[in-house]
Motif scaffolding. Sequence first.
Motif, PDB file in Angstrom:
ATOM      1  N   ILE A  39       0.783  -1.068  -0.057  1.00 25.46           N
ATOM      2  CA  ILE A  39       0.059  -0.142   0.029  1.00 25.46           C
ATOM      3  C   ILE A  39       0.829   1.436  -0.035  1.00 25.46           C
ATOM      4  O   ILE A  39       0.714   2.122  -0.633  1.00 25.46           O
ATOM      5  N   ASP A  96       4.192   1.675  -0.898  1.00 25.16           N
ATOM      6  CA  ASP A  96       5.215   1.752  -1.824  1.00 25.16           C
ATOM      7  C   ASP A  96       4.873   1.516  -3.044  1.00 25.16           C
ATOM      8  O   ASP A  96       5.564   2.137  -4.290  1.00 25.16           O
ATOM      9  N   LEU A 102       1.109   1.031  -4.528  1.00 23.65           N
ATOM     10  CA  LEU A 102      -0.317   1.328  -4.972  1.00 23.65           C
ATOM     11  C   LEU A 102      -0.201   2.677  -5.765  1.00 23.65           C
ATOM     12  O   LEU A 102      -0.993   2.708  -6.484  1.00 23.65           O
ATOM     13  N   HIS A 103       0.325   3.528  -5.114  1.00 24.99           N
ATOM     14  CA  HIS A 103       0.154   4.935  -5.301  1.00 24.99           C
ATOM     15  C   HIS A 103       0.937   4.911  -6.893  1.00 24.99           C
ATOM     16  O   HIS A 103       0.640   6.016  -7.523  1.00 24.99           O
ATOM     17  N   THR A 104       1.684   4.061  -7.183  1.00 26.83           N
ATOM     18  CA  THR A 104       2.421   4.070  -8.566  1.00 26.83           C
ATOM     19  C   THR A 104       1.399   3.635  -9.781  1.00 26.83           C
ATOM     20  O   THR A 104       1.984   3.880 -10.926  1.00 26.83           O
ATOM     21  N   PRO A 130      -1.462   4.682 -11.783  1.00 26.71           N
ATOM     22  CA  PRO A 130      -2.212   5.899 -11.763  1.00 26.71           C
ATOM     23  C   PRO A 130      -3.906   5.587 -11.857  1.00 26.71           C
ATOM     24  O   PRO A 130      -4.580   6.439 -11.128  1.00 26.71           O
ATOM     25  N   ALA A 161      -4.927   5.155  -8.022  1.00 25.37           N
ATOM     26  CA  ALA A 161      -4.741   6.147  -7.257  1.00 25.37           C
ATOM     27  C   ALA A 161      -5.837   7.197  -7.694  1.00 25.37           C
ATOM     28  O   ALA A 161      -6.389   7.879  -6.906  1.00 25.37           O
ATOM     29  N   ASP A 162      -6.259   7.261  -8.851  1.00 25.17           N
ATOM     30  CA  ASP A 162      -7.056   8.300  -9.392  1.00 25.17           C
ATOM     31  C   ASP A 162      -8.814   7.713  -8.956  1.00 25.17           C
ATOM     32  O   ASP A 162      -9.562   8.536  -8.765  1.00 25.17           O
ATOM     33  N   ASP A 199     -10.295   7.200  -3.014  1.00 21.52           N
ATOM     34  CA  ASP A 199     -10.012   8.576  -2.569  1.00 21.52           C
ATOM     35  C   ASP A 199      -9.061   8.522  -1.396  1.00 21.52           C
ATOM     36  O   ASP A 199      -8.732   7.245  -0.838  1.00 21.52           O
ATOM     37  N   THR A 200      -8.613   9.465  -0.710  1.00 19.82           N
ATOM     38  CA  THR A 200      -7.553   9.602   0.178  1.00 19.82           C
ATOM     39  C   THR A 200      -8.036   8.622   1.619  1.00 19.82           C
ATOM     40  O   THR A 200      -7.111   7.991   2.142  1.00 19.82           O
ATOM     41  N   LEU A 217      -7.702   4.962   1.260  1.00 17.52           N
ATOM     42  CA  LEU A 217      -6.105   4.457   1.197  1.00 17.52           C
ATOM     43  C   LEU A 217      -5.760   4.577   2.489  1.00 17.52           C
ATOM     44  O   LEU A 217      -5.166   3.829   3.168  1.00 17.52           O
TER      45      LEU A 217
END
Length: 360
Positions: free
Chosen positions: A219, A221, A223-225, A227, A230-231, A234-235, A238
């Motif tokens: 999560i 390292d 997940l945010h890669t 796109p 991540a789009d 929502d924050t 996560l």
Amino acid sequence: QQQQQQEVQLPVHAVVLAGFSEYFKALICSWSGNLNRTLTLDVGLDEAHAAELMIQFMYTGKLPSDAPPEQLLKMVRLADQYQVTRFMAAASTSFESLPLSTLSLSVVLEVFNLPQVMLDAPEMALVAAKAKAKLLELYGDLEKVWSTEQLREQFLALPLPAVRCVLASESTSVATENTALVALAGWVEEGRAGRSTTVAQRKEVLSLIRLPFLTSAFIGDILHTVPWVADTLDTRQLLNAFQFAAASDSTRQRLASYECGPSALTPHFRCPRPVSTVNRASFEWTIELSTIKRMVADAKLWGRVVELSSPLHYFGGKHKQRVQGQMLLCWVSVCALLSPRVCVGTYGWPHGQYRLAEQD
């Protein structure tokens, strides 16, 4: 039936057709005067026999006992098209009774490529359940799927309803939930059907990923890669997932008990999936002795290290472009700077290189 100028005429009775089908009943009731009382079924050449069997069923109430799954599926589609409900029920029952071993992948995909409104119809429940069972037999162990090239390529080619079915099933197994997200990410980014999905469809299938059971490192390292993930998330989702993933068992139980806690607010928070039967990666890689000799000769000639690597193999979730889990790679290195030495080792993310054997 009409295709390539071919026609077959079957004598029938209007009262029989009207008694079996609302579609035929409406047509027959619209007749007036001395019109040519002929009904035309426009079907494909490959559906011609199924259409004849549908008419025969209206008189006999029986289906061939040896009808193959491909033929039964054609019967189901024609029964739906012409509203012959009893024929559909009989064909669906016969389809459901088939051994799973007789169902090919092409038949399963044909079922899942049917219009969603047809798949959701109560009359299709038996057919859909049988196709689902075969689908899960093939792809229900995502660890096995993602570590086997042929299965992985087949998974990437699945239509959206099939992927939704696999991820939604309570029997789908993984080594970690990382693999489920990796499989979905691979399908969205590399699969033809996945690439054509809308934002709403991606959000729907992403809701089937059990975020809290991803590893905290994944999560934080990885997940945010991705796109589109991540789009879509929502924050808050996560943060809730990371909080749950990093928590101890006792803290997880406490979080799950809160009426307004993470588990009550989102369907992502459920129990973990069953554990995959694949608990380690195993593969064979053979190198001809002549190849080793050539590597030694090249190392002597150029005075540098010469390496040869195996194909990549996957375990614990690995998406070769964006998402990483564990990557397994064998390598052979030849160094001739002092004396010829052949080194054999592996590379596995995130643990680095390991030397397995070395010989002069």
